[in-house]
Design an enzyme around this catalytic site. Sequence first.
Site, PDB file in Angstrom:
ATOM      1  N   GLU A  23      -1.027 -11.390  50.416  1.00 47.35           N
ATOM      2  CA  GLU A  23      -0.783 -12.633  49.690  1.00 47.35           C
ATOM      3  C   GLU A  23      -0.875 -13.745  50.726  1.00 47.35           C
ATOM      4  OE1 GLU A  23       1.493 -15.968  47.803  1.00 47.35           O
ATOM      5  OE2 GLU A  23       2.243 -14.814  49.479  1.00 47.35           O
ATOM      6  N   HIS A  39       2.652 -16.368  39.167  1.00 50.87           N
ATOM      7  CA  HIS A  39       4.019 -16.899  39.088  1.00 50.87           C
ATOM      8  C   HIS A  39       4.197 -18.146  39.944  1.00 50.87           C
ATOM      9  CE1 HIS A  39       3.877 -14.699  42.782  1.00 50.87           C
ATOM     10  NE2 HIS A  39       5.040 -15.185  43.152  1.00 50.87           N
ATOM     11  N   GLN A  53      16.022 -18.536  53.007  1.00 50.71           N
ATOM     12  CA  GLN A  53      15.076 -17.480  53.381  1.00 50.71           C
ATOM     13  C   GLN A  53      14.814 -17.570  54.889  1.00 50.71           C
ATOM     14  OE1 GLN A  53      12.458 -18.877  50.204  1.00 50.71           O
ATOM     15  NE2 GLN A  53      12.228 -16.771  49.471  1.00 50.71           N
ATOM     16  N   ASP A  81       4.025 -10.067  50.985  1.00 58.70           N
ATOM     17  CA  ASP A  81       4.217 -11.478  50.659  1.00 58.70           C
ATOM     18  C   ASP A  81       4.035 -12.360  51.900  1.00 58.70           C
ATOM     19  OD1 ASP A  81       5.194 -13.544  48.757  1.00 58.70           O
ATOM     20  OD2 ASP A  81       6.863 -13.696  50.163  1.00 58.70           O
ATOM     21  N   HIS A 119      10.332 -12.743  55.512  1.00 63.85           N
ATOM     22  CA  HIS A 119      11.688 -13.282  55.614  1.00 63.85           C
ATOM     23  C   HIS A 119      12.681 -12.434  54.829  1.00 63.85           C
ATOM     24  CE1 HIS A 119       9.222 -15.441  52.551  1.00 63.85           C
ATOM     25  NE2 HIS A 119      10.171 -15.005  51.760  1.00 63.85           N
TER      26      HIS A 119
HETATM   27  C1  OTU Z   1       5.028 -16.427  48.062  1.00 69.62           C
HETATM   28  O1  OTU Z   1       4.337 -17.634  47.876  1.00 69.62           O
HETATM   29  C2  OTU Z   1       5.556 -16.005  46.710  1.00 69.62           C
HETATM   30  O2  OTU Z   1       4.496 -15.742  45.852  1.00 69.62           O
HETATM   31  C3  OTU Z   1       6.469 -17.089  46.186  1.00 69.62           C
HETATM   32  O3  OTU Z   1       6.915 -16.832  44.882  1.00 69.62           O
HETATM   33  C4  OTU Z   1       7.617 -17.234  47.148  1.00 69.62           C
HETATM   34  O4  OTU Z   1       8.385 -18.349  46.776  1.00 69.62           O
HETATM   35  C5  OTU Z   1       7.142 -17.426  48.581  1.00 69.62           C
HETATM   36  O5  OTU Z   1       6.095 -16.549  48.961  1.00 69.62           O
HETATM   37  C6  OTU Z   1       8.281 -17.131  49.517  1.00 69.62           C
HETATM   38  O6  OTU Z   1       8.613 -15.770  49.467  1.00 69.62           O
HETATM   39  O7  OTU Z   1       3.755 -17.582  50.781  1.00 69.62           O
HETATM   40  O8  OTU Z   1       1.157 -17.334  51.256  1.00 69.62           O
HETATM   41  O9  OTU Z   1       2.747 -22.548  47.198  1.00 69.62           O
HETATM   42  O10 OTU Z   1       1.934 -20.117  46.975  1.00 69.62           O
HETATM   43  O11 OTU Z   1       4.968 -20.034  48.822  1.00 69.62           O
HETATM   44  C7  OTU Z   1       1.583 -18.205  50.300  1.00 69.62           C
HETATM   45  C8  OTU Z   1       3.758 -21.678  46.990  1.00 69.62           C
HETATM   46  C9  OTU Z   1       3.011 -17.988  49.969  1.00 69.62           C
HETATM   47  C10 OTU Z   1       3.295 -20.277  47.175  1.00 69.62           C
HETATM   48  C11 OTU Z   1       3.632 -19.798  48.558  1.00 69.62           C
HETATM   49  C12 OTU Z   1       3.385 -18.338  48.631  1.00 69.62           C
END
Ligand code: OTU
Length: 650
Positions: A326, A395, A252, A284, A184
């Site tokens: 991630e 985080h 987002q 991400d 995003h």
């Molecule tokens: C990720 O998080 C980031 O690590 C977060 O800090 C962001 O807020 C999020 O993306 C949006 O950019 O996408 O695959 O439960 O574990 O939002 C998992 C919350 C994610 C996070 C989840 C995660």
Amino acid sequence: MYEQVSHSLLNDILIKLEGEIKNKKLQHFYIRLGANFYAIYSLFYFLYGQRADFKDQLHQLVRILAHSYISRPQHLRNLDLEREKDHTWFLRQEWVGYALYCKEFAGDLHGMQTWLGYLQDLGINLLHIMPILDCPKGKSDGGYAVRDFRKINPEIGTLDDLDDLVKNLKKREILLALDVVVNHTSNEHAWAQKAKAGDPYYQDYYHVFDNREIPDLYEESMPEIFPETSPGNFTKDEAMGKWVMTVFNDFQWDLNYKNPAVFIEMVDIILFWANRGADIIRLDAVAFLWKKIGSTCQNEREAHLILQLMKDCCQVTAPGVLFIAEAIVAPVEVIKYFGEDAINAKECEIAYNATFMALLWEAVATKKATLLNLGIKSIPDKLERATWLNYVRCHDDIGLGFDDNDIRLAGYDPKLHRNFLVDYYTGKHADSSARGLAFGINKKTGDARISGSLASLAGLEVALENNDQAAIQKSIDTILLLHSLICAFGGIPLIYYGDAIGTLNDCSYLQDEYKQNDSRWVHRPAMDRKKADLRNVQGTVENHIFSGLKKMIAVRKEICSFADHNNRELLEVDNPHLFVFSRFSNINNCQRVLVIANFDHAPQLLDVEHLRKKGFMLHGPVKELYSGTNINIDNQHLEIPAHGFYWLQT
Ligand code: OTU
């Protein structure tokens, strides 16, 4: 593989490109393009082959790969060649990571330079700096709402500052991991601005709808990620007069990967940061890349194909660069982010081991390794050229995504057990000294997750307030125990900033209107230099934790069987408080290590006779590698101290 259609197409593309890229030394580029082109073509065709402009889009993709290669600095090209030869380099036990927010940790990129000594003191050689890119001031999600993918947040510094930092890191042999937020953008990104202004070309970069009809269909099967702060998955943009998909926060905007232009832009951005010296790119929220009505819009097959295509493209231009996935999803799903039906990773080489992390916290709360043992069994073997990022805290929040069946097998009711864990970590449970906060409470489903710093969750905050020495020791031991497991498990341990000095919760986020509704900020504090200096003062909590961790890291780097080659055997023992596994190796002179962890508040006995029968040399003096001392094992049982762990060389 030689494939006629794709190769004649490649020929056409290269002839057309020739004018642009003539007289550049492109030998390695051509070899890699030839080697990867069939895969690139096939994936690109599968995803975008129906479009009339398919060939033009593919041409544009190859152009970007070529131009990124041309601008790749020579020293990075050399590194690519070295890493191609030594392609399992990142599986070695020498790597230890550290994740931080630049601003909170060091103020800015200049400030980062002043902390490198501290990181090296701890033994860190992989630094993950979370998003440093330009983003709106308030609505930034800690940088995960990017406004400009090629500009550094002016509060943090400039591209030149990053170059200086990269040079310093290279000198110190510290790897750099940077984020690319692929799923995003911020609603203030130029693409979003143009979409808002009514430009259909850029509206097609996102999932934009005239009315609620399609969004409502999507909503039937999509879960909510931030149910409290951003319920639903769509936001009405008043300027545009349309609905846009916003899975995370309403600011987002989810990118539309059905549009090849989006894919090509992202590859270009990834390669831009690779060329700036990132050794590793953290992608991400990769589970969310492809949306389909009727699905959860997570882990779709096409999301994997997009990642494979990204990897193949990166392989052509910057093959030394690794990807971190991630994807905070179930074990059977997360393993697919290494690439399905492959021997070597063909999507991301590294993935967050969120399952292990959450299971560790479950074990701390229950003082038992029962669910941990069951849960680890359901993590399938990883591919050969792939590894885990093992962490205790990061985080984000701690999600309780355990398998319901495993919870039942461990003897609990899934719903009640999750409630217990939330109560435990928010300190509501009588037996708990944890001081976390609930995150993402979903009133509709009853789900909740947990925020809080490692130290506060491990009881240190309460223990210090009560000046209770025994409780302080207990939480220090718990912190070290958890780290001993991420260091020994197999994969790269990733330490979260502040945890090595026992940083407590920080409630100052409550004063900030943009943060106060997001409890994850409680564990994203400003790094405290004075507290960090206390690591050198004997008898302080900081000294206990830091020196314990420092030693652990140093010892890990010496243990060759801690390299990650699917060389772990989980061992069943009859004491539910103990988590026991061995790490072995086929390499000569690389000895097997028996890892034993006790989650209980009391010492526990391990039946060594049982392990002797399995061939473990547990007689007489046995070397414990962390302490460097010998333990005498004479009896049938070995006693493991409360919250203690052993790394026995057997
Ligand atoms: C990720 O998080 C980031 O690590 C977060 O800090 C962001 O807020 C999020 O993306 C949006 O950019 O996408 O695959 O439960 O574990 O939002 C998992 C919350 C994610 C996070 C989840 C995660």
